[in-house]
Write a protein that holds these residues in place. Structure first.
Motif, mmCIF file in Angstrom:
data_model
loop_
_atom_site.group_PDB
_atom_site.id
_atom_site.type_symbol
_atom_site.label_atom_id
_atom_site.label_comp_id
_atom_site.label_asym_id
_atom_site.label_seq_id
_atom_site.Cartn_x
_atom_site.Cartn_y
_atom_site.Cartn_z
ATOM 1 N N LEU A 170 50.288 11.418 47.123
ATOM 2 C CA LEU A 170 49.506 10.502 46.296
ATOM 3 C C LEU A 170 50.403 9.724 45.347
ATOM 4 C CD1 LEU A 170 46.505 12.867 45.458
ATOM 5 C CD2 LEU A 170 46.465 10.892 47.000
ATOM 6 N N MET A 171 51.391 10.394 44.764
ATOM 7 C CA MET A 171 52.327 9.723 43.868
ATOM 8 C C MET A 171 53.133 8.668 44.617
ATOM 9 S SD MET A 171 52.225 10.636 40.656
ATOM 10 C CE MET A 171 53.821 9.977 40.196
ATOM 11 N N ALA A 172 53.375 8.894 45.910
ATOM 12 C CA ALA A 172 54.143 7.956 46.723
ATOM 13 C C ALA A 172 53.291 6.808 47.247
ATOM 14 C CB ALA A 172 54.794 8.685 47.893
ATOM 15 N N GLY A 173 51.990 6.826 46.939
ATOM 16 C CA GLY A 173 51.115 5.737 47.347
ATOM 17 C C GLY A 173 50.463 5.910 48.704
ATOM 18 N N ARG A 174 50.536 7.110 49.279
ATOM 19 C CA ARG A 174 49.905 7.345 50.567
ATOM 20 C C ARG A 174 48.410 7.584 50.387
ATOM 21 N NH1 ARG A 174 52.987 12.329 52.736
ATOM 22 N NH2 ARG A 174 51.713 11.987 54.595
ATOM 23 N N THR A 175 47.621 7.223 51.381
ATOM 24 C CA THR A 175 46.179 7.429 51.309
ATOM 25 C C THR A 175 45.847 8.889 51.620
ATOM 26 O OG1 THR A 175 45.771 6.951 53.644
ATOM 27 C CG2 THR A 175 45.831 5.073 52.115
ATOM 28 N N GLN A 176 44.642 9.293 51.238
ATOM 29 C CA GLN A 176 44.219 10.658 51.532
ATOM 30 C C GLN A 176 44.140 10.887 53.038
ATOM 31 O OE1 GLN A 176 40.906 12.252 49.330
ATOM 32 N NE2 GLN A 176 41.516 11.263 47.417
ATOM 33 N N ALA A 177 43.756 9.863 53.796
ATOM 34 C CA ALA A 177 43.697 10.000 55.256
ATOM 35 C C ALA A 177 45.088 10.215 55.842
ATOM 36 C CB ALA A 177 43.057 8.758 55.866
ATOM 37 N N GLU A 178 46.076 9.484 55.339
ATOM 38 C CA GLU A 178 47.455 9.641 55.813
ATOM 39 C C GLU A 178 47.977 11.034 55.475
ATOM 40 O OE1 GLU A 178 49.034 5.011 55.429
ATOM 41 O OE2 GLU A 178 49.188 6.378 53.724
ATOM 42 N N ILE A 179 47.668 11.502 54.281
ATOM 43 C CA ILE A 179 48.104 12.839 53.874
ATOM 44 C C ILE A 179 47.431 13.897 54.737
ATOM 45 C CG2 ILE A 179 48.073 14.518 51.980
ATOM 46 C CD1 ILE A 179 48.230 12.090 50.065
ATOM 47 N N ARG A 195 40.156 17.088 43.805
ATOM 48 C CA ARG A 195 39.196 17.375 42.731
ATOM 49 C C ARG A 195 39.368 18.786 42.178
ATOM 50 N NH1 ARG A 195 35.738 15.371 46.663
ATOM 51 N NH2 ARG A 195 34.839 17.465 46.872
ATOM 52 N N GLY A 196 39.381 19.775 43.067
ATOM 53 C CA GLY A 196 39.346 21.164 42.633
ATOM 54 C C GLY A 196 40.632 21.688 42.034
ATOM 55 N N ASP A 197 41.778 21.163 42.490
ATOM 56 C CA ASP A 197 43.067 21.639 41.991
ATOM 57 C C ASP A 197 43.608 20.799 40.833
ATOM 58 O OD1 ASP A 197 42.938 23.613 43.839
ATOM 59 O OD2 ASP A 197 44.615 22.935 45.071
ATOM 60 N N GLY A 198 42.829 19.847 40.383
ATOM 61 C CA GLY A 198 43.260 19.052 39.238
ATOM 62 C C GLY A 198 44.270 17.975 39.560
ATOM 63 N N LEU A 199 44.382 17.582 40.838
ATOM 64 C CA LEU A 199 45.364 16.559 41.193
ATOM 65 C C LEU A 199 44.994 15.200 40.597
ATOM 66 C CD1 LEU A 199 46.134 17.404 44.938
ATOM 67 C CD2 LEU A 199 46.925 18.508 42.846
ATOM 68 N N ALA A 200 43.688 14.896 40.574
ATOM 69 C CA ALA A 200 43.259 13.637 39.969
ATOM 70 C C ALA A 200 43.614 13.613 38.489
ATOM 71 C CB ALA A 200 41.754 13.448 40.171
ATOM 72 N N LEU A 201 43.442 14.751 37.822
ATOM 73 C CA LEU A 201 43.799 14.836 36.405
ATOM 74 C C LEU A 201 45.296 14.640 36.214
ATOM 75 C CD1 LEU A 201 43.138 15.438 33.447
ATOM 76 C CD2 LEU A 201 43.361 17.881 33.977
ATOM 77 N N LEU A 202 46.106 15.251 37.068
ATOM 78 C CA LEU A 202 47.555 15.093 36.965
ATOM 79 C C LEU A 202 47.973 13.637 37.145
ATOM 80 C CD1 LEU A 202 48.865 18.272 38.824
ATOM 81 C CD2 LEU A 202 49.422 17.598 36.484
ATOM 82 N N LEU A 203 47.319 12.926 38.037
ATOM 83 C CA LEU A 203 47.625 11.515 38.233
ATOM 84 C C LEU A 203 47.275 10.701 36.987
ATOM 85 C CD1 LEU A 203 46.329 11.070 41.899
ATOM 86 C CD2 LEU A 203 48.718 11.118 41.155
ATOM 87 N N GLN A 204 46.135 11.029 36.355
ATOM 88 C CA GLN A 204 45.746 10.340 35.126
ATOM 89 C C GLN A 204 46.740 10.625 34.007
ATOM 90 O OE1 GLN A 204 41.732 11.510 34.206
ATOM 91 N NE2 GLN A 204 40.937 10.791 36.172
ATOM 92 N N VAL A 205 47.136 11.893 33.879
ATOM 93 C CA VAL A 205 48.094 12.276 32.844
ATOM 94 C C VAL A 205 49.426 11.560 33.058
ATOM 95 C CG1 VAL A 205 49.468 14.196 31.938
ATOM 96 C CG2 VAL A 205 47.024 14.498 32.344
ATOM 97 N N ALA A 206 49.859 11.475 34.319
ATOM 98 C CA ALA A 206 51.116 10.787 34.627
ATOM 99 C C ALA A 206 51.055 9.326 34.185
ATOM 100 C CB ALA A 206 51.417 10.882 36.118
#
Length: 216
Positions: A170-179, A195-206
């Motif tokens: 996600l940080m590299a700009g890949r889509t969820q489908a590609e991942i 959602r469940g592991d807080g990845l969206a939150l980590l992206l916001q914090v970054a």
């Protein structure tokens, strides 16, 4: 470069965690160089991060947020196989000659990364990989920035390897489908981890930490 003489900048010192124990030091070093090259291509560094000795690297940035963002991109690019710790400083930098720099900015970054190395040996801060110190009045508040960095690092350290790889994608700009294709799982499974592991939150914090010290 002479334009750094006496200028207050954000300094970054990083090194690979546990590199001495690696069974493939050359391969690890090649991965680090590739990550640094990728970071150089997309960063706003005053001096892009480059290896200085062994697996230590250094760079200079116009703001603390830019240095934080660079360290974070490097970590998420290299995880889960390789991890790095990062010390970030804020203060004046002086060039002693064509290759050697000195000054409070670098002393602050060294103090920060030394603190991280010590913190990793303690149970309560074992997941911390980043610290910030300042040698210049009026810069970003070290206590507030450091608190955010510790919480961010703790959350990243709680992820399993798959979620770390998804975050890196996600940080590299890949889509969820590609991942999902690369992980051989469904797109919904990726979404659940976001959602469940807080990845969206980590992206916001970054995104928010990248703005630290930027002029409004």
């Amino acid at each position: 470069m002479s334009h750094l003489k006496g200028r207050t900048v954000a300094t970054l010192i990083g090194d690979v965690v546990g590199s001495r124990d690696s069974d493939d030091r050359r391969g690890l070093h090649r991965r680090l160089l590739a990550a640094l090259a990728d970071e150089t291509a997309r960063s706003v560094a005053l001096e892009p991060p480059a290896v200085t000795v062994g697996d230590e690297f250094q760079g200079c940035y116009p703001t603390v947020g830019a240095a934080i963002a660079a360290g974070w991109r490097l970590r998420t690019t290299l995880l889960p196989e390789v991890d790095v710790r990062v010390g970030i400083g804020w203060g004046p930098v002086t060039r002693l000659d064509d290759t050697v720099q000195d000054g409070p900015g670098w002393w602050a970054a060294r103090e920060a990364i030394d603190w991280v190395a010590e913190a990793q040996t303690k149970a309560g801060t074992r997941a911390v990989r980043t610290a910030y110190r300042s040698e210049e009045p009026g810069g970003p508040d070290p206590a507030a920035v450091d608190a955010a960095l510790r919480c961010r690092d703790h959350l990243l350290g709680s992820l399993d390897e798959r979620s770390q790889r998804i975050l890196g994608g996600l940080m590299a700009g890949r889509t969820q489908a590609e991942i999902a294709d690369s992980e051989d799982i469904s797109a919904s499974a990726v979404s659940q981890r976001v959602r469940g592991d807080g990845l969206a939150l980590l992206l916001q914090v970054a995104d928010q930490l990248a703005e630290v010290g930027a002029r409004r």
